[in-house]
Design a protein around this motif. Structure first.
Motif, PDB file in Angstrom:
ATOM      1  N   LYS A 155     -30.707 -36.626  47.580  1.00  0.00           N
ATOM      2  CA  LYS A 155     -30.075 -35.367  47.181  1.00  0.00           C
ATOM      3  C   LYS A 155     -30.486 -34.228  48.115  1.00  0.00           C
ATOM      4  CE  LYS A 155     -28.924 -33.067  42.901  1.00  0.00           C
ATOM      5  NZ  LYS A 155     -29.307 -32.818  41.530  1.00  0.00           N
ATOM      6  N   LEU A 156     -31.756 -34.261  48.495  1.00  0.00           N
ATOM      7  CA  LEU A 156     -32.290 -33.234  49.387  1.00  0.00           C
ATOM      8  C   LEU A 156     -31.550 -33.256  50.724  1.00  0.00           C
ATOM      9  CD1 LEU A 156     -34.394 -31.229  50.527  1.00  0.00           C
ATOM     10  CD2 LEU A 156     -35.944 -33.115  50.810  1.00  0.00           C
ATOM     11  N   LYS A 157     -31.330 -34.462  51.221  1.00  0.00           N
ATOM     12  CA  LYS A 157     -30.634 -34.618  52.499  1.00  0.00           C
ATOM     13  C   LYS A 157     -29.218 -34.031  52.385  1.00  0.00           C
ATOM     14  CE  LYS A 157     -29.868 -38.197  55.910  1.00  0.00           C
ATOM     15  NZ  LYS A 157     -29.723 -39.619  56.109  1.00  0.00           N
ATOM     16  N   GLU A 158     -28.586 -34.388  51.280  1.00  0.00           N
ATOM     17  CA  GLU A 158     -27.206 -33.936  51.048  1.00  0.00           C
ATOM     18  C   GLU A 158     -27.144 -32.401  50.955  1.00  0.00           C
ATOM     19  OE1 GLU A 158     -25.562 -36.052  47.641  1.00  0.00           O
ATOM     20  OE2 GLU A 158     -24.431 -34.201  47.207  1.00  0.00           O
ATOM     21  N   LEU A 159     -28.069 -31.844  50.154  1.00  0.00           N
ATOM     22  CA  LEU A 159     -28.057 -30.383  49.949  1.00  0.00           C
ATOM     23  C   LEU A 159     -28.439 -29.632  51.229  1.00  0.00           C
ATOM     24  CD1 LEU A 159     -29.716 -30.129  46.434  1.00  0.00           C
ATOM     25  CD2 LEU A 159     -27.460 -29.252  47.028  1.00  0.00           C
ATOM     26  N   SER A 160     -29.426 -30.168  51.949  1.00  0.00           N
ATOM     27  CA  SER A 160     -29.850 -29.460  53.167  1.00  0.00           C
ATOM     28  C   SER A 160     -28.747 -29.476  54.221  1.00  0.00           C
ATOM     29  CB  SER A 160     -31.147 -30.046  53.711  1.00  0.00           C
ATOM     30  OG  SER A 160     -30.980 -31.402  53.985  1.00  0.00           O
ATOM     31  N   ILE A 161     -27.963 -30.551  54.249  1.00  0.00           N
ATOM     32  CA  ILE A 161     -26.828 -30.581  55.194  1.00  0.00           C
ATOM     33  C   ILE A 161     -25.759 -29.595  54.726  1.00  0.00           C
ATOM     34  CG2 ILE A 161     -24.954 -32.033  56.098  1.00  0.00           C
ATOM     35  CD1 ILE A 161     -27.002 -34.390  56.015  1.00  0.00           C
ATOM     36  N   THR A 162     -25.522 -29.605  53.422  1.00  0.00           N
ATOM     37  CA  THR A 162     -24.509 -28.682  52.880  1.00  0.00           C
ATOM     38  C   THR A 162     -24.867 -27.227  53.201  1.00  0.00           C
ATOM     39  OG1 THR A 162     -24.391 -30.241  51.044  1.00  0.00           O
ATOM     40  CG2 THR A 162     -23.189 -28.188  50.767  1.00  0.00           C
ATOM     41  N   PHE A 163     -26.164 -26.901  53.064  1.00  0.00           N
ATOM     42  CA  PHE A 163     -26.586 -25.515  53.319  1.00  0.00           C
ATOM     43  C   PHE A 163     -26.999 -25.290  54.785  1.00  0.00           C
ATOM     44  CE2 PHE A 163     -27.278 -25.019  48.645  1.00  0.00           C
ATOM     45  CZ  PHE A 163     -26.645 -23.804  48.489  1.00  0.00           C
ATOM     46  N   LYS A 164     -26.819 -26.302  55.604  1.00  0.00           N
ATOM     47  CA  LYS A 164     -27.162 -26.246  57.035  1.00  0.00           C
ATOM     48  C   LYS A 164     -28.633 -25.865  57.252  1.00  0.00           C
ATOM     49  CE  LYS A 164     -22.599 -25.675  58.762  1.00  0.00           C
ATOM     50  NZ  LYS A 164     -21.564 -24.835  59.261  1.00  0.00           N
ATOM     51  N   CYS A 196     -42.364 -23.675  58.520  1.00  0.00           N
ATOM     52  CA  CYS A 196     -42.908 -22.899  57.399  1.00  0.00           C
ATOM     53  C   CYS A 196     -41.846 -21.949  56.847  1.00  0.00           C
ATOM     54  CB  CYS A 196     -44.096 -22.071  57.871  1.00  0.00           C
ATOM     55  SG  CYS A 196     -45.628 -22.941  57.731  1.00  0.00           S
ATOM     56  N   ILE A 197     -41.823 -21.803  55.539  1.00  0.00           N
ATOM     57  CA  ILE A 197     -40.834 -20.905  54.918  1.00  0.00           C
ATOM     58  C   ILE A 197     -41.023 -19.478  55.445  1.00  0.00           C
ATOM     59  CG2 ILE A 197     -40.047 -19.945  52.706  1.00  0.00           C
ATOM     60  CD1 ILE A 197     -40.717 -22.609  51.410  1.00  0.00           C
ATOM     61  N   GLY A 198     -42.269 -19.138  55.769  1.00  0.00           N
ATOM     62  CA  GLY A 198     -42.557 -17.805  56.310  1.00  0.00           C
ATOM     63  C   GLY A 198     -41.791 -17.510  57.594  1.00  0.00           C
ATOM     64  N   ASN A 199     -41.412 -18.563  58.331  1.00  0.00           N
ATOM     65  CA  ASN A 199     -40.674 -18.346  59.584  1.00  0.00           C
ATOM     66  C   ASN A 199     -39.158 -18.301  59.378  1.00  0.00           C
ATOM     67  OD1 ASN A 199     -43.101 -18.447  60.875  1.00  0.00           O
ATOM     68  ND2 ASN A 199     -42.950 -20.603  61.407  1.00  0.00           N
ATOM     69  N   TYR A 200     -38.712 -18.539  58.164  1.00  0.00           N
ATOM     70  CA  TYR A 200     -37.261 -18.558  57.894  1.00  0.00           C
ATOM     71  C   TYR A 200     -36.693 -17.140  57.889  1.00  0.00           C
ATOM     72  CZ  TYR A 200     -37.390 -23.423  56.118  1.00  0.00           C
ATOM     73  OH  TYR A 200     -37.519 -24.768  55.979  1.00  0.00           O
ATOM     74  N   SER A 201     -35.388 -17.060  58.130  1.00  0.00           N
ATOM     75  CA  SER A 201     -34.716 -15.770  57.933  1.00  0.00           C
ATOM     76  C   SER A 201     -34.537 -15.575  56.427  1.00  0.00           C
ATOM     77  CB  SER A 201     -33.356 -15.787  58.615  1.00  0.00           C
ATOM     78  OG  SER A 201     -32.489 -16.638  57.887  1.00  0.00           O
ATOM     79  N   LEU A 202     -34.123 -14.371  56.036  1.00  0.00           N
ATOM     80  CA  LEU A 202     -33.979 -14.067  54.609  1.00  0.00           C
ATOM     81  C   LEU A 202     -33.001 -15.032  53.931  1.00  0.00           C
ATOM     82  CD1 LEU A 202     -35.443 -11.788  53.203  1.00  0.00           C
ATOM     83  CD2 LEU A 202     -33.363 -10.430  53.325  1.00  0.00           C
ATOM     84  N   GLY A 203     -31.873 -15.293  54.617  1.00  0.00           N
ATOM     85  CA  GLY A 203     -30.845 -16.183  54.068  1.00  0.00           C
ATOM     86  C   GLY A 203     -31.367 -17.607  53.936  1.00  0.00           C
ATOM     87  N   MET A 204     -32.132 -18.046  54.932  1.00  0.00           N
ATOM     88  CA  MET A 204     -32.681 -19.413  54.882  1.00  0.00           C
ATOM     89  C   MET A 204     -33.670 -19.561  53.728  1.00  0.00           C
ATOM     90  SD  MET A 204     -33.220 -19.894  58.920  1.00  0.00           S
ATOM     91  CE  MET A 204     -33.969 -21.495  59.060  1.00  0.00           C
ATOM     92  N   LYS A 205     -34.472 -18.508  53.509  1.00  0.00           N
ATOM     93  CA  LYS A 205     -35.421 -18.555  52.391  1.00  0.00           C
ATOM     94  C   LYS A 205     -34.651 -18.724  51.081  1.00  0.00           C
ATOM     95  CE  LYS A 205     -38.986 -15.657  54.436  1.00  0.00           C
ATOM     96  NZ  LYS A 205     -39.383 -14.282  54.614  1.00  0.00           N
ATOM     97  N   GLN A 206     -33.596 -17.900  50.947  1.00  0.00           N
ATOM     98  CA  GLN A 206     -32.799 -17.971  49.727  1.00  0.00           C
ATOM     99  C   GLN A 206     -32.213 -19.367  49.552  1.00  0.00           C
ATOM    100  OE1 GLN A 206     -32.621 -16.538  47.106  1.00  0.00           O
ATOM    101  NE2 GLN A 206     -30.734 -15.480  46.648  1.00  0.00           N
ATOM    102  N   LYS A 207     -31.753 -19.954  50.660  1.00  0.00           N
ATOM    103  CA  LYS A 207     -31.148 -21.292  50.578  1.00  0.00           C
ATOM    104  C   LYS A 207     -32.166 -22.322  50.109  1.00  0.00           C
ATOM    105  CE  LYS A 207     -27.753 -20.720  54.272  1.00  0.00           C
ATOM    106  NZ  LYS A 207     -27.423 -21.150  55.635  1.00  0.00           N
ATOM    107  N   VAL A 208     -33.392 -22.242  50.640  1.00  0.00           N
ATOM    108  CA  VAL A 208     -34.392 -23.243  50.262  1.00  0.00           C
ATOM    109  C   VAL A 208     -34.763 -23.104  48.784  1.00  0.00           C
ATOM    110  CG1 VAL A 208     -36.643 -22.206  50.866  1.00  0.00           C
ATOM    111  CG2 VAL A 208     -36.290 -24.584  51.266  1.00  0.00           C
ATOM    112  N   TYR A 209     -34.829 -21.857  48.279  1.00  0.00           N
ATOM    113  CA  TYR A 209     -35.130 -21.668  46.856  1.00  0.00           C
ATOM    114  C   TYR A 209     -33.969 -22.204  46.000  1.00  0.00           C
ATOM    115  CZ  TYR A 209     -38.655 -18.388  48.699  1.00  0.00           C
ATOM    116  OH  TYR A 209     -39.699 -17.819  49.395  1.00  0.00           O
ATOM    117  N   LEU A 210     -32.741 -22.018  46.504  1.00  0.00           N
ATOM    118  CA  LEU A 210     -31.570 -22.505  45.751  1.00  0.00           C
ATOM    119  C   LEU A 210     -31.508 -24.036  45.758  1.00  0.00           C
ATOM    120  CD1 LEU A 210     -28.950 -19.858  46.904  1.00  0.00           C
ATOM    121  CD2 LEU A 210     -29.740 -20.211  44.575  1.00  0.00           C
ATOM    122  N   ILE A 211     -31.833 -24.628  46.897  1.00  0.00           N
ATOM    123  CA  ILE A 211     -31.862 -26.099  46.959  1.00  0.00           C
ATOM    124  C   ILE A 211     -32.873 -26.622  45.930  1.00  0.00           C
ATOM    125  CG2 ILE A 211     -32.498 -28.091  48.403  1.00  0.00           C
ATOM    126  CD1 ILE A 211     -31.368 -26.627  50.812  1.00  0.00           C
ATOM    127  N   ALA A 212     -34.023 -25.951  45.860  1.00  0.00           N
ATOM    128  CA  ALA A 212     -35.050 -26.349  44.882  1.00  0.00           C
ATOM    129  C   ALA A 212     -34.481 -26.282  43.466  1.00  0.00           C
ATOM    130  CB  ALA A 212     -36.263 -25.440  45.005  1.00  0.00           C
TER     131      ALA A 212
END
Lengths: 230, 472
Positions: free
Chosen positions: A110-119, A127-143
């Protein structure tokens, strides 16, 4: 299902909510709407962190939110984008999967599927600290989707996403709802709300909850907003 | 999952190499300790065990006093996991177990080396080590329990002071107790023999175990009923109360305003922290001078100058001038002069440090009869050194800002403080030495004032004319 019974929240002498009640049912997408500073985040915090309430109770799928088991029944994506910055995206998602007792093999797929969907598939080992704001939001949403809980509570989830990710998120949320689950999210975008949700929870100027069906019409929705909240 | 939880809650990044390094350094320190005892104290090896137990408990308690309340109650990262299905017991035990493991390492390192000096007493050393660790764990649990009680039952507006008072009070008590106990042991070694007779771990093991389990039960109850509410109370204190009206400021200078706002986020706490620094320095200086006369720093006003300069050096405002300024990221795209902001930061540090200098100075005037001229010179010296230290602290933090990676935002900038403390003490010691040996034919106080004027002038010139210092 989320049932709020006579919720009261104060900051010192300032009353944010007083004896607020409401019932949010499954198989629905609810939008939480209100003016800035009226207490949308406070309301979501009160639902998800019962210790922060002063009075009243919240039931999540019939379980008192003060009980530990209630936490297994919802996932909250807060408005803060400064969480878990020292973990990699993958570490964080694995951590969440274990907390919510999901099967690792199922999660990987599922993680693979969602991470591809959200690019986000190429950035999960950073590290999440290096993500852009949008990427951080995406990772929290995938979770949130990986947790598989029956209730998703999202604080302004569309705010920092690009148009493509907004479309993806809307699609995923509708699929989630169709599985019989509940989604409650806060937003200021009436246009998006008019075309997307089933019901709307207004926090009116008296700081009471006003629940209505989505009129599916922007002008009508705007009128209700100005009438009730401004 | 536990490893991830450690990473989230404690920002722990320690790699295997770091841990191995700790073990090597710890092992060496343990060996050195036993080597020094056996070389300089002419008692049988078994007598030192009491002394080692004492030192280990002292060291572990100091660590626990600072770590446990911070990591348990003021740790802002706990908030991130509160809405996840992680029980409060797991959060608390993750924090306490980590500290207990480190303390176990300290006990092991301290007692392990005894095998090299007297292998036949290995069983006794093992028992002493375990007893020592159990005592340390009892201390940890007691500290955790008190922290939870403070966070849950003290009024929200008092939480921060409650924690500082508790941490500071217990730190001071432990230090005074240690100095009071160590000095007689080192000067009269027969005390060691007497203590060896009294301190028999096997005799007290049952009582220790009983207390351990009793405290564990009490702590379990406290975690279940009080911990989270207490933690949220502390967070409300740290981030200010919502809805509290703040009077509009009259400051017109934008640099002064931005720095004033940074510092006065929690001005009462800053002031309280200054007084705490002052008291620590005074108490430690008195203890040092009373108990360790061999320093041989003689001269008029030495007793006043060294503590005074130490008070100036431990300036939290200046040592966190940049690392504690979240707005600094926006300065790059605003028309803000780096030189000017630095100046105002040092002035602000000076302003807050001066309260400590004045308090100290008033104390000296009240309790020691010194001539008016000397009193004025002492104040001038304190104020000048205060600016010099504020400048140094600010400059260090500007050139090498240390991020607030600690779990407690209020407690960073300590590295900068230590460097400033070392430099300023070295300068004062040099002044004392030069006048004491009559290399300079001026008495100490006027010479110190002249030197500090020179230091301040060098710092100011560096700011005004140093082209490479700032990027304006």
């Amino acid at each position: 299902m989320i049932k709020i019974n006579e919720l009261t929240k104060k900051y010192g002498d300032k009353i944010i909510f007083e004896k607020v009640s409401g019932l949010l049912e499954n198989r629905n997408i609810y939008a939480l709407v209100g003016t800035n500073g009226i207490g949308k985040t406070t309301m979501l915090n009160a639902i998800t962190q019962p210790a922060s309430m002063d009075e009243g109770t919240v039931e999540i799928d019939g379980i008192d939110s003060r009980l530990f088991q209630a936490k297994q029944n919802f996932f909250y994506v807060s408005d803060s984008k400064e969480m878990f910055l020292n973990l990699t995206g993958y570490e964080y998602l694995r951590f969440v999967t274990r907390l919510y007792h999901r099967r690792i093999e199922e999660m990987e797929e599922k993680l693979k599927e969602l991470s591809i969907t959200f690019k986000l598939d190429h950035s999960l080992n950073e590290c999440i600290g290096n993500y852009s704001l949008g990427m951080k939001q995406k990772v929290y949403l995938i979770a949130a989707f990986l947790s598989g809980t029956r209730n998703l509570i999202l604080d302004e989830p569309f705010n920092v996403l690009d148009p493509e990710s907004i479309v993806v998120l809307k699609k995923l949320l509708i699929e989630y709802k169709d599985k019989g689950k509940l989604i409650l999210f806060s937003s200021h975008n009436l246009d998006l709300i008019a075309n997307f949700c089933d019901s709307i929870v207004f926090i009116d100027k008296e700081r009471k909850i006003y629940l209505c069906k989505n009129p599916q019409d922007y002008t009508q929705l705007e009128n209700i907003f100005f009438q009730k909240c401004v | 999952m536990n490893r991830t939880l450690y990473k989230i809650l404690l920002r722990s990044k320690n790699s295997t190499i770091v841990w191995i390094s700790y073990v090597i350094v710890g092992g060496y320190m343990g060996y050195l300790l036993w080597y020094l005892w056996s070389r300089y104290i002419s008692e049988p090896v078994s007598s030192y065990r009491m002394l080692v137990s004492f030192l280990v408990i002292w060291l572990c308690t100091i660590a626990a006093i600072y770590q446990i309340p911070d990591q348990l109650c003021t740790n802002r990262y706990i908030k991130n996991v509160l809405c996840y299905p992680i029980s409060h017991k797991i959060i608390v035990s993750a924090i306490l177990v980590r500290i207990a493991v480190i303390q176990f390492g300290i006990c092991f390192m301290a007692f392990g080396s005894q095998f090299l000096f007297s292998p036949q007493q290995g069983k006794d050393a093992l028992l002493a080590g375990i007893t020592c660790w159990l005592l340390v764990c009892i201390g940890d649990m007691a500290i955790a329990l008190i922290s939870i009680i403070i966070s849950r039952f003290s009024p929200v507006s008092f939480e921060g002071y409650g924690f500082i008072s508790f941490q500071y009070g217990s730190f001071l008590a432990v230090v005074i107790l240690a100095v009071r106990a160590i000095v007689p042991i080192l000067s009269q070694t027969d005390i060691l023999l007497q203590m060896r007779e009294i301190w028999r771990p096997e005799k007290y093991l049952f009582s220790i175990l009983l207390s351990f389990f009793m405290l564990m039960i009490c702590l379990g109850i406290a975690i279940k009923y009080w911990y989270i509410r207490g933690y949220l109370n502390v967070q409300n204190f740290q981030y200010g109360s919502v809805g509290k009206e703040i009077k509009p400021t009259r400051i017109k200078n934008p640099y002064w305003l931005i720095e004033w706002k940074r510092v006065t986020r929690n001005k009462e706490l800053v002031f309280f922290s200054n007084i705490k620094n002052l008291l620590t320095i005074v108490v430690l200086s008195i203890l040092l001078f009373q108990n360790f006369g061999q320093f041989r720093l003689e001269g008029v006003y030495v007793m006043e100058m060294l503590p005074l300069v130490s008070c100036c050096a431990v300036n939290t405002i200046s040592s966190t001038a940049y690392s504690g300024d979240m707005n600094r990221f926006y300065y790059a795209f605003l028309p803000i002069s780096e030189r000017k902001i630095f100046l105002w930061k040092t002035v602000q540090g000076f302003f807050f440090g001066e309260s400590t200098v004045l308090l100290f100075w008033i104390g000296i005037i009240l309790f020691r009869s010194i001539p008016v001229v000397d009193a004025c010179l002492l104040l001038a010296y304190g104020s000048l050194m205060n600016y010099a230290c504020s400048w140094m602290g600010g400059f260090l933090d500007y050139k090498a800002p240390r991020m607030a990676n600690s779990t407690n935002e209020l407690l960073h900038g300590n590295t900068g403080k230590i460097i400033v403390l070392l430099v300023s003490i070295a300068l004062t010691v040099m002044e004392i030495y030069l006048t004491d040996k009559q290399i300079i034919s001026v008495s100490l106080l006027p010479f110190a004032v002249i030197t500090s004027i020179c230091v301040v002038m060098i710092e100011v010139s560096c700011c005004m004319f140093g082209k490479e210092v700032f990027h304006d």
